[in-house]
Design an enzyme around this catalytic site. Structure first.
Site, PDB file in Angstrom:
ATOM      1  N   SER A 266       0.835  -1.197   0.000  1.00  0.00           N
ATOM      2  CA  SER A 266       0.000   0.000   0.000  1.00  0.00           C
ATOM      3  C   SER A 266       0.880   1.262   0.000  1.00  0.00           C
ATOM      4  O   SER A 266       1.652   1.469  -0.925  1.00  0.00           O
ATOM      5  CB  SER A 266      -0.950  -0.023   1.203  1.00  0.00           C
ATOM      6  OG  SER A 266      -1.971   0.934   1.070  1.00  0.00           O
ATOM      7  N   ASP A 365      -9.227  -4.999  -5.293  1.00  0.00           N
ATOM      8  CA  ASP A 365      -8.763  -3.999  -4.323  1.00  0.00           C
ATOM      9  C   ASP A 365      -9.610  -2.733  -4.455  1.00  0.00           C
ATOM     10  O   ASP A 365      -9.714  -2.157  -5.531  1.00  0.00           O
ATOM     11  CB  ASP A 365      -7.289  -3.678  -4.594  1.00  0.00           C
ATOM     12  CG  ASP A 365      -6.617  -2.920  -3.463  1.00  0.00           C
ATOM     13  OD1 ASP A 365      -7.285  -2.070  -2.855  1.00  0.00           O
ATOM     14  OD2 ASP A 365      -5.439  -3.184  -3.197  1.00  0.00           O
ATOM     15  N   HIS A 398      -7.458  -5.596  -0.857  1.00  0.00           N
ATOM     16  CA  HIS A 398      -6.292  -4.917  -0.289  1.00  0.00           C
ATOM     17  C   HIS A 398      -5.776  -5.725   0.905  1.00  0.00           C
ATOM     18  O   HIS A 398      -6.541  -6.378   1.602  1.00  0.00           O
ATOM     19  CB  HIS A 398      -6.720  -3.526   0.161  1.00  0.00           C
ATOM     20  CG  HIS A 398      -5.606  -2.554   0.317  1.00  0.00           C
ATOM     21  ND1 HIS A 398      -4.920  -2.015  -0.756  1.00  0.00           N
ATOM     22  CD2 HIS A 398      -5.060  -1.989   1.423  1.00  0.00           C
ATOM     23  CE1 HIS A 398      -4.014  -1.164  -0.312  1.00  0.00           C
ATOM     24  NE2 HIS A 398      -4.065  -1.137   1.004  1.00  0.00           N
TER      25      HIS A 398
END
Length: 451
Positions: A266, A365, A398
């Site tokens: 991320s 995601d 994610h």
């Protein structure tokens, strides 16, 4: 005895009349989470809702089936099927279980996706194994526990000050094996995520680091300054400073400063990719401009590769991320200082001398769009002289690599194989340079003896 059972049933009906409705509510939430795992909402502000409900559901599908079956048995025992609401809840539960089985199969098939990604970059010059290496740490029973816990073979040296100023955010942890002691072990530096505002070196990347340590690597997990207290490029400066420390000191822990890979997820994926593409950039190395901050491989997980509001950038889901960056991280508006956002975007910093990259992204995601990863990979492949592997994982949300799931074990094993190939290429190049120098030295010394 019959009268006792009848009394218990009557008492249960009177006292627990809300149980069927509670069971219905629970199963509806579970079914919604499963549905969002397949069809996430990709528009703000519901992107976060999709992430919260679907991330653990999709990665821990089999565990979810087990606890939901147990919960159903308990609900039935307390009268969940005494009304239509409970039976409807049971129907939702069965539908959810079928969906969870599909998610589990998707996680299992992640190994095929990563194998295909590595096959695209396999060559005589980049010797990725044709068959995935069996996990050293990620055994099947770790999936049942889900929480990645270190084995007794992993030795951790905690809170090493890499800056020398005593600040908690300028510390790192060193992971190494007690069973595979060796000198000049390859090194992995891991940068945690958290939207540049939260996170800690103790929380993320553990399955990958434990796997690499079991293969004989030294891993370094770092902290860095966070916003809003920190202002860009403080985050990047700290990553660079940590890399400089690793180059200077990792040999004391058995690591090879000549081969350093970097990874993160991320915001950490953004930072690691930018670090790999900006070795020696003085804008990110104030006061230590001459320090070597180059890396030999980069593995970003679902990284934010474009911080601009371009059609391929961080505004795909809406303006929320750009607004957060302007207010909290950069503390300037993109409209007034577009160069700041472009200079901070790995997609805008690709070049021919980039190290090997293995980019991993979840197709579902809802915090980092897969389109962003695709654009970055396309642009990097167009200019880079090094291999660029890309794995886009179906149904993955994610943070899919945080827990020890089937998908995580597959990606971890593939990352290890990619990094070993990068290391082999680098090791083959170094002796060649050393042999030239050695030949020159031997000639200078021995030629008079032969005259």
């Amino acid at each position: 005895m019959p009268s006792h059972q009848g009394g218990r049933a009557a008492g249960r009906s009177c006292d627990d009349g809300g149980v069927p409705y509670a069971y219905l509510a629970v199963t509806v939430i579970g079914a919604v989470a499963v549905a969002l795992s397949y069809r996430p909402i990709r528009r703000e502000p519901l992107t976060i809702v999709s992430f919260v409900l679907a991330s653990w559901t999709s990665e821990l599908a089999l565990q979810n089936i087990v606890w939901q079956v147990i919960a159903t048995i308990l609900f039935i025992e307390f009268g969940a099927l005494d009304s239509w609401a409970g039976w409807l809840g049971l129907a939702f539960a069965f539908a959810g279980w079928i969906g969870l089985v599909g998610l589990g199969v998707s996680g299992l098939r992640a190994a095929d996706v990563t194998a295909a990604a590595l096959a695209e970059v396999r060559s005589a010059d980049f010797p990725v194994p044709t068959q995935p290496t069996a996990p050293a740490w990620g055994r099947w029973w770790r999936v049942t526990r889900a929480i990645p816990m270190k084995s007794r073979a992993v030795q951790i040296t905690r809170n090493v000050d890499y800056w020398g100023d005593g600040r908690p955010r300028h510390r790192l942890d060193v992971y190494r094996s007690r069973l595979v002691p060796r000198e000049k072990a390859p090194v992995m530096v891991y940068v945690h995520g958290g939207g540049w505002v939260i996170g800690d070196k103790r929380e993320q990347g553990k399955p990958m680091m434990f796997e690499l340590v079991a293969r004989g690597w030294v891993c370094v997990a770092i902290n860095y300054r966070l916003s809003p207290k920190g202002t860009w490029p403080d985050h990047m400066v700290d990553v660079k400073r940590a890399l400089a420390w690793v180059k200077q000191h990792v040999a004391e822990y058995g690591g090879d400063p000549g081969f350093i890979a970097i990874s993160g997820g991320s915001a950490g994926g953004h930072l690691c990719a930018l670090a790999a593409l900006t070795a020696g950039d003085p804008a990110f190395q104030p006061g230590f401009e001459e320090a070597d901050t180059s890396v030999q491989a980069c593995v970003p997980f679902y990284g934010v590769m474009d911080l601009t509001s371009s059609p391929e950038g961080s505004a795909i889901f809406g303006p929320g991320m750009v607004e957060m960056l302007e207010k909290t991280v950069m503390k300037v508006k993109e409209s007034e200082h577009p160069e700041v956002f472009r200079a901070a975007s790995p997609t805008c910093r690709v070049h021919a001398g980039a190290p090997p990259f293995f980019v991993l992204q979840g197709a579902n995601d809802t915090l980092v769009p897969f389109e962003m990863a695709r654009t970055f990979v396309q642009r990097l492949r167009a200019v880079s002289g090094s291999p660029v592997a890309y794995a886009e994982l179906p149904l993955a949300q994610h943070a899919f690599d945080v827990v020890a799931s089937l998908r995580c074990l597959a990606t971890t094993s593939a990352v290890g194989d990619f990094l070993e190939a990068a290391r082999a290429v680098h090791a083959a190049a170094r002796p060649a340079a050393m042999d030239v120098n050695a030949t020159r030295n031997v000639s200078d010394i021995e030629s008079p003896r032969g005259i």
